[in-house]
Design an enzyme around this catalytic site. Sequence first.
Site, short mmCIF file in Angstrom:
data_model
loop_
_atom_site.label_atom_id
_atom_site.label_comp_id
_atom_site.label_asym_id
_atom_site.label_seq_id
_atom_site.Cartn_x
_atom_site.Cartn_y
_atom_site.Cartn_z
N CYS A 185 0.84 -1.20 0.00
CA CYS A 185 0.00 0.00 0.00
C CYS A 185 0.88 1.26 0.00
O CYS A 185 1.55 1.54 -0.98
CB CYS A 185 -0.95 -0.05 1.18
SG CYS A 185 -2.31 1.13 1.01
N HIS A 226 -3.72 -5.44 0.74
CA HIS A 226 -3.15 -5.86 2.04
C HIS A 226 -3.16 -7.39 2.18
O HIS A 226 -4.18 -7.96 2.53
CB HIS A 226 -3.97 -5.23 3.18
CG HIS A 226 -3.73 -3.76 3.29
ND1 HIS A 226 -2.72 -3.23 4.04
CD2 HIS A 226 -4.37 -2.72 2.73
CE1 HIS A 226 -2.73 -1.91 3.94
NE2 HIS A 226 -3.73 -1.58 3.15
N GLU A 264 -1.86 -9.13 4.45
CA GLU A 264 -1.85 -9.53 5.86
C GLU A 264 -3.25 -9.67 6.44
O GLU A 264 -3.43 -10.28 7.50
CB GLU A 264 -1.03 -8.52 6.68
CG GLU A 264 -1.61 -7.11 6.83
CD GLU A 264 -1.33 -6.18 5.63
OE1 GLU A 264 -0.99 -6.70 4.55
OE2 GLU A 264 -1.49 -4.96 5.77
#
Length: 509
Positions: free
Chosen positions: A79, A167, A169
């Site tokens: 990002c 993202h 994660e």
Amino acid sequence: MAEQILILDFGSQYTQLIARRVRELNVYCEIHPFNNVPEINDDIKGIILSGSPCSVRDEGAPDLDLDSLRGKLPILGVCYGSQLLAHKYGGEVLPSTIREYGRANLDHIDLHHDLLKEMTHGSTVWMSHGDTIKKLPEGFKVIASTSSVEVAAFKIEGEKTYGIQFHPEVTHSTEGKNLLRNFVVSICGCAQDWTSDVFIDATIEDLKSKIGSDKVVMGLSGGVDSSVAATLIHRAIGDQLTCVFVDNGLLRKNEFEEVLESYKDMGLNVIGVDSKQRFYDALAGLTDPEAKRKAIGRVFIEVFDDEAHKIDGVKWLGQGTIYPDVIESVSVKGPSATIKSHHNVGGLPDFMKLSVVEPLNTLFKDEVREVGRALEIPEKIIGRHPFPGPGLAIRILGDITAEKVKTLQEVDHIFIQGLKNHGLYDQVWQAGAILLPIQSVGVMGDERTYERVVALRAVGSVDGMTADWIHLPYEFLGKMSNEIINRVKGVNRVVYDISSKPPATIEWE
Ligand code: XMP
């Protein structure tokens, strides 16, 4: 710890999640603020640049000397990290026409690239960004796109530098873990050999050389962190460690005796100190929650200092500090390596002038539990719900008396035992009972009664920062209410707390 991934934090709420995901791959990693980059040595196998609430176009936006890192070791920008790469090397980062937030699909994936191998076309990813990379610099190549974000992922040709707009994660990115595995294993070459056993062996060696033949004192709370930390220190230096477990009169029913017994069974050299009355005296008449907390903290320090003085020549203070206590996402305005310091500051109690040893300060809570299990600490300690330091004092609204503590202990005991007996305890992150400062009317035989009201609380959570109330079965709640009112003298009404955090909190005070 040897081999590791370095995560440079630009202040994203997700940075800790990146670290957890990398560690789930059995690869050790550390988070450092973007403006305090550690020296790059051979142990660092790759760098992940985190997201940020900022825009690269903001004046004074977080920045980094990327030239000193690029090409030397693999880099993955996530990002903001990817936008920074594009922005600094001549690309164009502009506000998105619509804010990209939520799930999207990678319609186009260039599967030739190591970063994306074994991912599937259409893979769901989580987007959360206000800016978009509109144009990539020379030598940067798009390797994945969604229908609305052309540059969803890129690679810099001829080097192992990558950027991704989504993202990986966040679990909503269904193949995010694959992508992170591709980065840390295939691209950075990490061996995935970081396990609880490796951590335990390395930590014990480290503690041995650090502490030598010195003495250590440590306060135990009955909770997971201090128990695991003490066990590690004990494995390293045996009875040079003295543990102190204080009965502040605000613990759960029978907790002091039971936990003390477990500690002794585990071979710890532990002194149990009954200081109930000292705490009740200090709390007498106090109703303000903060005043209660302060009084408890003060008396604890006094009691602990008294005990520490009884140990001849003690040099170290053991603490159960864990990683989230040490790091906090960088406030983008400044560095935040928030390490608690206890170094020889004048005016502190003597024990606080000791050097601090914190064997768990690189671990997350779930990792602490895993290490605890590998150390064969009893499950009844490892699996315990979190319990606040000030104990029942902040669950008795208003002033504290020994009689109120006794009443609440009985109620709490019935509830917690009930959760265990009905197989519900492990589904709940934290539970307890609260004694309210009101009396409610009831009938008993022909008489009207005015007795106490208790609230039951059970929440689900991951880290205590947010929490949802648990939908316990009505039959179970009914049973608890009956048992409590029948068995605990002075209580004639039970209510169940159905508030989530935010806007409520877990505790009532
Ligand atoms: P809240 O009530 O803020 O609680 O939602 C979040 C978590 O923190 C615990 N808690 C405390 N722990 N001292 C502690 O050691 C305190 O003063 C304290 N207040 C709340 C709470 O039990 C929950 O796990």
